[in-house]
Design an enzyme around this catalytic site. Structure first.
Site, PDB file in Angstrom:
ATOM      1  N   SER A   1      41.832  47.283  42.343  1.00  0.00           N
ATOM      2  CA  SER A   1      40.689  46.378  42.345  1.00  0.00           C
ATOM      3  C   SER A   1      40.226  46.117  43.786  1.00  0.00           C
ATOM      4  O   SER A   1      39.870  47.045  44.491  1.00  0.00           O
ATOM      5  CB  SER A   1      41.054  45.085  41.610  1.00  0.00           C
ATOM      6  OG  SER A   1      39.903  44.315  41.333  1.00  0.00           O
TER       7      SER A   1
ATOM      8  N   ASP B   1      36.805  47.990  31.104  1.00  0.00           N
ATOM      9  CA  ASP B   1      36.952  47.041  32.207  1.00  0.00           C
ATOM     10  C   ASP B   1      35.728  46.126  32.248  1.00  0.00           C
ATOM     11  O   ASP B   1      34.604  46.588  32.463  1.00  0.00           O
ATOM     12  CB  ASP B   1      37.080  47.821  33.518  1.00  0.00           C
ATOM     13  CG  ASP B   1      37.411  46.946  34.721  1.00  0.00           C
ATOM     14  OD1 ASP B   1      37.211  45.716  34.633  1.00  0.00           O
ATOM     15  OD2 ASP B   1      37.856  47.493  35.738  1.00  0.00           O
TER      16      ASP B   1
ATOM     17  N   HIS C   1      40.798  46.225  32.875  1.00  0.00           N
ATOM     18  CA  HIS C   1      40.740  46.162  34.328  1.00  0.00           C
ATOM     19  C   HIS C   1      42.108  46.366  34.967  1.00  0.00           C
ATOM     20  O   HIS C   1      42.222  47.035  35.999  1.00  0.00           O
ATOM     21  CB  HIS C   1      40.156  44.815  34.762  1.00  0.00           C
ATOM     22  CG  HIS C   1      40.036  44.667  36.251  1.00  0.00           C
ATOM     23  ND1 HIS C   1      39.268  45.507  37.025  1.00  0.00           N
ATOM     24  CD2 HIS C   1      40.616  43.779  37.121  1.00  0.00           C
ATOM     25  CE1 HIS C   1      39.357  45.156  38.293  1.00  0.00           C
ATOM     26  NE2 HIS C   1      40.162  44.110  38.377  1.00  0.00           N
TER      27      HIS C   1
END
Length: 277
Positions: free
Chosen positions: A129, A224, A254
């Site tokens: 991320s 996601d 995610h």
């Protein structure tokens, strides 16, 4: 560049079940070590001694180094004898500092200190991320030692998307308090400060080319809801490397932290390690 669509379930590689000694199994739960700095908050970290190329894991926004992906890579490196480092940015996990005092620039500075002081020789960076954004910044800053990149739902420039999606109420809140609070599906509410947005704008990457010529592997779940999967395709297009593979997981979320996701991540890392041996 290659785009691959991955099934929802994947067979776990044998390497994930490699028998380890009692000392190796216990090590990930050992007390964190501390990297002290004269002009910045101290950084908590775990390091595995081993051969090169080493692996450095970069966590996500409001995440920490005790997550399942970090621990899976810790176990993999111990099993294969490779060096490994995981750490908490300032204001995260076990590190010093207040979260709201941090931003992309300061967390990148933390990663740079860890890289320079706690790693040796060639390295593979793995960024999850927001950690994928910092991974790309670090690859640009230390291109001579970074030999491969793995992004997991990598989120460069996520602050630009955040600003574009802000409601009028968010804008008022930001003007009055210097921050906005957004609900998260993964735990504590997200806190985004004015400083974070400003530093993010100054460090955006997707408006131009990203100079890196080594192998890059991008993993992204198509379910996601935090970072759209097409961001990985934009990263692929922006990278100067010709060796970029993007794997889209149809049902992946995610975090990509399910057993099949961790097995897939392990295979990708092993492929890079074998290719760089």
């Amino acid at each position: 560049a290659v785009v691959r669509s991955s099934p929802a379930s994947v067979r776990v590689r044998d390497s994930m079940s490699v028998k380890q000694s009692a000392e190796q199994r216990a090590a990930p739960n050992a007390r964190a070590r501390i990297l002290t700095r004269a002009d910045a908050p101290s950084i908590a970290y775990h390091r595995v001694e081993g051969t090169s190329p080493g692996i450095m894991f970069l966590t996500g926004f409001m995440s920490d180094m005790a997550g399942s992906k970090a621990l899976a890579l810790d176990a993999l490196c111990r099993a294969r004898g490779h060096a490994f480092v995981r750490f908490d940015y300032r204001g995260h996990g076990e590190s010093e500092g207040a979260f709201e005092d941090g931003d992309i620039a300061t967390w990148f500075a933390d990663a740079l200190d860890v890289f320079d002081r706690l790693t040796e020789g060639p390295q593979i960076l793995v960024g999850s991320s927001m950690g994928g954004w910092i991974m790309l910044l670090l690859a640009r800053a230390r291109a001579d030692r970074i030999k491969g990149l793995v992004g997991i739902a990598a989120a460069p420039d996520f602050t630009e998307r955040l600003k574009a999606d802000m409601t009028s109420q968010h804008r008022v809140e930001l003007a009055e308090t210097g921050k906005i609070v957004v609900p998260s599906a993964y735990g504590d509410d997200y806190v985004f400060t004015r400083g974070l947005l400003e530093a993010g704008h100054a460090n955006r990457l997707l408006e131009g080319k990203i100079a890196f010529d080594g192998p890059v592997r991008l993993l992204h779940g198509m379910a996601d809801t935090a970072v759209p999967w097409h961001i990985s395709l934009r990263i692929q297009d922006a990278l100067t490397s010709s060796d970029v593979e993007t794997t889209l997981i149809k049902t992946g979320d995610h975090r990509l932290s399910e057993p099949a996701d961790l097995a897939r991540l392990t295979r990708v890392i092993e492929g890079l390690l074998d290719g760089l041996a």
